[in-house]
Enzyme design. Structure first.
Site, PDB file in Angstrom:
ATOM      1  CE1 TYR A 124      -2.902  -3.217   1.026  1.00  0.00           C
ATOM      2  CE2 TYR A 124      -4.434  -1.396   0.851  1.00  0.00           C
ATOM      3  CZ  TYR A 124      -4.182  -2.746   0.884  1.00  0.00           C
ATOM      4  OH  TYR A 124      -5.229  -3.630   0.775  1.00  0.00           O
ATOM      5  CG  ASP A 204      -0.249 -20.501   1.217  1.00  0.00           C
ATOM      6  OD1 ASP A 204       0.354 -20.084   2.217  1.00  0.00           O
ATOM      7  OD2 ASP A 204       0.315 -21.192   0.345  1.00  0.00           O
TER       8      ASP A 204
END
Ligand code: NAI
Length: 333
Positions: A124, A204
């Site tokens: 970001y 994950d």
């Protein structure tokens, strides 16, 4: 004496759910005086900027804001106002609680965890450029300072809220330097909190574990991007984005908002569920020391959701945004 709070309605469904929150808090006799300001596309046309100086000065002065969702154009257009606000006021911790409502049937009925998302860096940072045509580079910035302070925030939050475990989520098997630094900082911080259990998990696997066995988690500590994605997943576990609140917290300032965005697909239709923003308002009331009002609003919202006929469409009901708000007002003790 009312406390002054900056009110940013936002766009899309923002104005509708903001009206619901203002109505409920007024009826609950919250000791708040709203200081209204526009941001994003709403401010761009009249003011020529998405973040007018008057808004920034008001947040700086009053320290607390309640923000509706703000649209960020995809691919082109202006940069995210949400990200800019978080960076400008160094709101480094994004706290997103995920809790099942006993009355709402979902796949899991007993979830109570909290996402702690680093809010100022990672991908970001907005540092992207085209190296040569067809090749772009996007910089993932991770600093020791930001990792240590968000890790400390997670452990302090765990201790203060009687939580027992922090799970640091990462991809340090692939991003050995950036996620490796994040993990190393979390491990170092964990050594100072022997009363709180600590583990780490690859992102994950975390996604799969959250869907299969969310009860095994307590406090999730994540970098900015993973935190953004996983908190939407967590919202889905307990009934959807219409329910999930968030707080952007810094040393001096705080902005309370919903996890969800401006929902352009339902904007202007009176269908949006204001619960996420109401729950964010409950977090804000506690932050302001108005725990008495917070308790009443929380209880009223839960009482309304417990009645299927009074729910909004996302939860299988028929109520409009304003009808839901009126039901909450009627349920206030
Ligand atoms: P979104 O969160 O706005 O919507 C995703 C889905 O959830 C949609 O189907 C929407 O109808 C539904 N939904 C969201 N909030 C709801 C509510 N209160 N009640 C009922 N249904 C609700 O995500 P999307 O569509 O990806 O993003 C739309 C815009 O919002 C984008 O411009 C994005 O950048 C912005 N955004 C802003 C945020 C903020 O202001 N903090 C956070 C996330 C996205």
């Amino acid at each position: 004496m009312p406390q002054q709070v900056v009110l940013i309605p936002g766009d899309g469904i923002g104005p509708e759910i903001t009206a619901a929150v203002v109505r409920v808090l007024e009826a609950a006799e919250a000791r708040i005086e709203w200081v209204r300001h526009a941001a994003g596309a709403e401010a761009l046309a009249p003011e020529g900027t998405t973040l007018p100086d008057a808004l920034m000065e008001a947040i700086d002065e009053h320290k607390t804001a309640r923000k509706g969702p703000i649209t960020t154009p995809v691919g082109t257009g202006f940069a995210s106002v949400n990200v800019a606000l978080r960076k400008s006021f160094d709101l480094y911790a994004n706290l997103r609680p995920t809790r099942s409502l006993p009355s709402l049937p979902t796949h899991w009925g007993d979830i109570d965890l909290v996402v702690v998302r680093e809010n100022t860096e990672d991908l970001y940072s907005g540092l992207e450029h085209e190296v040569v045509p067809g090749v772009v580079e996007s910089l993932k910035i991770i600093t020791e300072r930001a990792c240590l302070r968000i890790a400390e925030f997670a452990f302090v939050h765990a201790r203060q809220n009687k939580r027992h475990k922090v799970t640091a989520v990462h991809k340090a098997n692939i991003m050995k330097l950036s996620d490796g630094l994040f993990l190393d900082c979390a491990r170092r911080m964990a050594e100072n909190y022997s009363d709180i259990a600590f583990e780490d998990m690859i992102v994950d696997n975390t996604a799969m574990q959250l869907v299969m066995r969310p009860q095994r988690f307590d406090v999730l500590l994540l970098e900015n991007l993973y935190g953004d994605i996983m908190s939407d997943l967590c919202a889905g576990l307990v009934g959807g984005l219409g329910l999930s609140p968030g707080a952007n917290l810094g040393a001096d300032h705080a902005i309370f908002e919903a996890v969800h965005g401006s929902a352009p697909d339902i904007a202007g239709k009176g269908q949006a569920n204001p619960t996420a923003l109401l729950r964010a308002a409950v977090m804000m009331l506690r932050h302001l020391g108005q725990g008495d009002v917070a308790d009443r609003v929380r209880a009223a919202v839960e009482q309304v959701i417990a009645q299927p006929a009074l729910r909004t469409r996302d939860l299988g009901g028929e109520a409009s945004t304003s009808q839901f708000a009126e039901s909450v007002v009627a349920a206030l003790a």
